[in-house]
Motif scaffolding. Structure first.
Motif, PDB file in Angstrom:
ATOM      1  N   PHE A 117       0.834  -1.198   0.000  1.00  0.00           N
ATOM      2  CA  PHE A 117       0.000   0.000   0.000  1.00  0.00           C
ATOM      3  C   PHE A 117       0.876   1.257   0.000  1.00  0.00           C
ATOM      4  CE2 PHE A 117      -2.377   3.293   2.438  1.00  0.00           C
ATOM      5  CZ  PHE A 117      -3.342   3.544   1.472  1.00  0.00           C
ATOM      6  N   VAL A 118       1.927   1.256   0.826  1.00  0.00           N
ATOM      7  CA  VAL A 118       2.842   2.401   0.839  1.00  0.00           C
ATOM      8  C   VAL A 118       3.524   2.540  -0.518  1.00  0.00           C
ATOM      9  CG1 VAL A 118       4.879   3.413   1.929  1.00  0.00           C
ATOM     10  CG2 VAL A 118       3.202   2.187   3.321  1.00  0.00           C
ATOM     11  N   ASN A 119       3.908   1.408  -1.110  1.00  0.00           N
ATOM     12  CA  ASN A 119       4.529   1.458  -2.443  1.00  0.00           C
ATOM     13  C   ASN A 119       3.602   2.089  -3.469  1.00  0.00           C
ATOM     14  OD1 ASN A 119       6.786   0.260  -1.423  1.00  0.00           O
ATOM     15  ND2 ASN A 119       6.637  -1.621  -2.616  1.00  0.00           N
ATOM     16  N   ILE A 120       2.319   1.762  -3.394  1.00  0.00           N
ATOM     17  CA  ILE A 120       1.357   2.334  -4.336  1.00  0.00           C
ATOM     18  C   ILE A 120       1.288   3.855  -4.167  1.00  0.00           C
ATOM     19  CG2 ILE A 120      -1.107   2.482  -4.908  1.00  0.00           C
ATOM     20  CD1 ILE A 120      -1.253  -0.550  -4.278  1.00  0.00           C
ATOM     21  N   PRO A 225       9.198   0.698   9.129  1.00  0.00           N
ATOM     22  CA  PRO A 225       8.673   2.023   8.750  1.00  0.00           C
ATOM     23  C   PRO A 225       7.531   1.935   7.734  1.00  0.00           C
ATOM     24  CG  PRO A 225      11.066   2.040   8.777  1.00  0.00           C
ATOM     25  CD  PRO A 225      10.657   0.609   8.918  1.00  0.00           C
ATOM     26  N   TRP A 226       7.653   1.046   6.756  1.00  0.00           N
ATOM     27  CA  TRP A 226       6.629   0.914   5.714  1.00  0.00           C
ATOM     28  C   TRP A 226       5.323   0.370   6.304  1.00  0.00           C
ATOM     29  CZ3 TRP A 226       9.727   3.631   3.112  1.00  0.00           C
ATOM     30  CH2 TRP A 226       9.630   3.820   1.726  1.00  0.00           C
ATOM     31  N   THR A 227       5.431  -0.736   7.051  1.00  0.00           N
ATOM     32  CA  THR A 227       4.220  -1.347   7.607  1.00  0.00           C
ATOM     33  C   THR A 227       3.600  -0.451   8.681  1.00  0.00           C
ATOM     34  OG1 THR A 227       5.564  -2.636   9.171  1.00  0.00           O
ATOM     35  CG2 THR A 227       4.959  -3.697   7.094  1.00  0.00           C
ATOM     36  N   GLY A 228       4.455   0.237   9.440  1.00  0.00           N
ATOM     37  CA  GLY A 228       3.926   1.157  10.448  1.00  0.00           C
ATOM     38  C   GLY A 228       3.174   2.316   9.816  1.00  0.00           C
ATOM     39  N   MET A 229       3.728   2.853   8.729  1.00  0.00           N
ATOM     40  CA  MET A 229       3.043   3.939   8.030  1.00  0.00           C
ATOM     41  C   MET A 229       1.714   3.465   7.457  1.00  0.00           C
ATOM     42  SD  MET A 229       4.417   6.236   4.804  1.00  0.00           S
ATOM     43  CE  MET A 229       5.996   6.445   5.622  1.00  0.00           C
ATOM     44  N   ALA A 230       1.703   2.261   6.905  1.00  0.00           N
ATOM     45  CA  ALA A 230       0.472   1.725   6.330  1.00  0.00           C
ATOM     46  C   ALA A 230      -0.585   1.531   7.412  1.00  0.00           C
ATOM     47  CB  ALA A 230       0.755   0.399   5.631  1.00  0.00           C
TER      48      ALA A 230
END
Length: 238
Positions: A117-120, A225-230
């Motif tokens: 989701f963050v990548n998108i 960081p990515w999963t936390g942001m998501a």
């Protein structure tokens, strides 16, 4: 000057046709065929986003054709339509990301689904930044068209990823096809070197930034960081 400009326009026209072929091939098995068989189910935003992206590819081809035919007044008019199309693609892309992430989380996708989701979101920002830079540099035709080429290369990553269904034996398909998607930048660089004996700076700074962003996405997709942001964006508890 006129004789030199025609081969340049031909390259971008050919790349536009290649982009469209990649998108059609990539989405045939996962979208067009199921849609024809009435077995594809998704919210309206998915169909809208797909239509907008194919509209972008057709516009890219049409704009390259207008440049080749020296229809620059029409080219400029349709360019503003392209800017609006970019905004619509970004907005609908976020909607598709929300749908796909919630679907994949429900199916047990876990951290990969969250990171995707963050990548998108990053991809939509990257696409918008490249198109925005192209608009800002529209009076510099050589930079302008290369920035739009890079934006389109970046937007094609989802189509390339669907080639894993044709080649199931490819190891680490998410990484492999992401790398394949960016190799089109090497084609553009090679064309510059062969035709001009130099590489345009846009391919170095903007193209380099694009590849760097994609590399960060691959490395960080399941990171904290990515999963936390998501989780924060989606309101999902850990």
């Amino acid at each position: 000057m006129r004789v030199e400009a025609r081969p340049r326009a031909r390259f971008f026209l050919a790349m536009g046709v290649l982009f469209l072929a990649v998108a059609l091939a990539g989405f045939t098995g996962t979208y067009f065929v199921p849609l024809a068989r009435r077995s594809f189910s998704a919210p309206a935003v998915v169909h809208v986003h797909g239509a907008l992206l194919f509209g972008w590819l057709l516009l890219f081809i049409a704009q390259a054709w207008r440049v080749r035919q020296r229809r620059m007044v029409q080219h400029r008019r349709w360019g503003w339509f392209g800017a609006g199309l970019c905004v619509a693609i970004m907005a609908s892309g976020v909607g598709v990301g929300l749908f796909a992430t919630r679907r994949d989380l429900a199916a047990g996708g876990g951290d990969f689904a969250l990171g995707q989701f963050v990548n998108i979101l990053v991809e939509m920002l990257l696409f918008g930044a490249l198109v925005g830079a192209a608009v800002a540099m529209r009076r510099d035709g050589e930079s302008h068209k290369r920035l739009l080429l890079l934006a389109t290369i970046s937007a094609l990553a989802p189509a390339w990823l669907r080639f894993r269904h044709f080649l199931p034996g490819v190891p680490h398909p998410f990484v492999t096809f992401s790398i394949v998607a960016d190799t089109l930048l090497l084609v553009a660089i090679a064309r510059d070197w062969l035709m001009l004996r130099r590489v345009h700076p846009v391919y170095l700074w903007a193209g380099g930034a694009m590849v760097a962003v994609h590399a960060i996405e691959l490395l960080a997709i399941t990171s904290a960081p990515w999963t936390g942001m998501a989780r924060w964006l989606l309101g999902v508890s850990g």
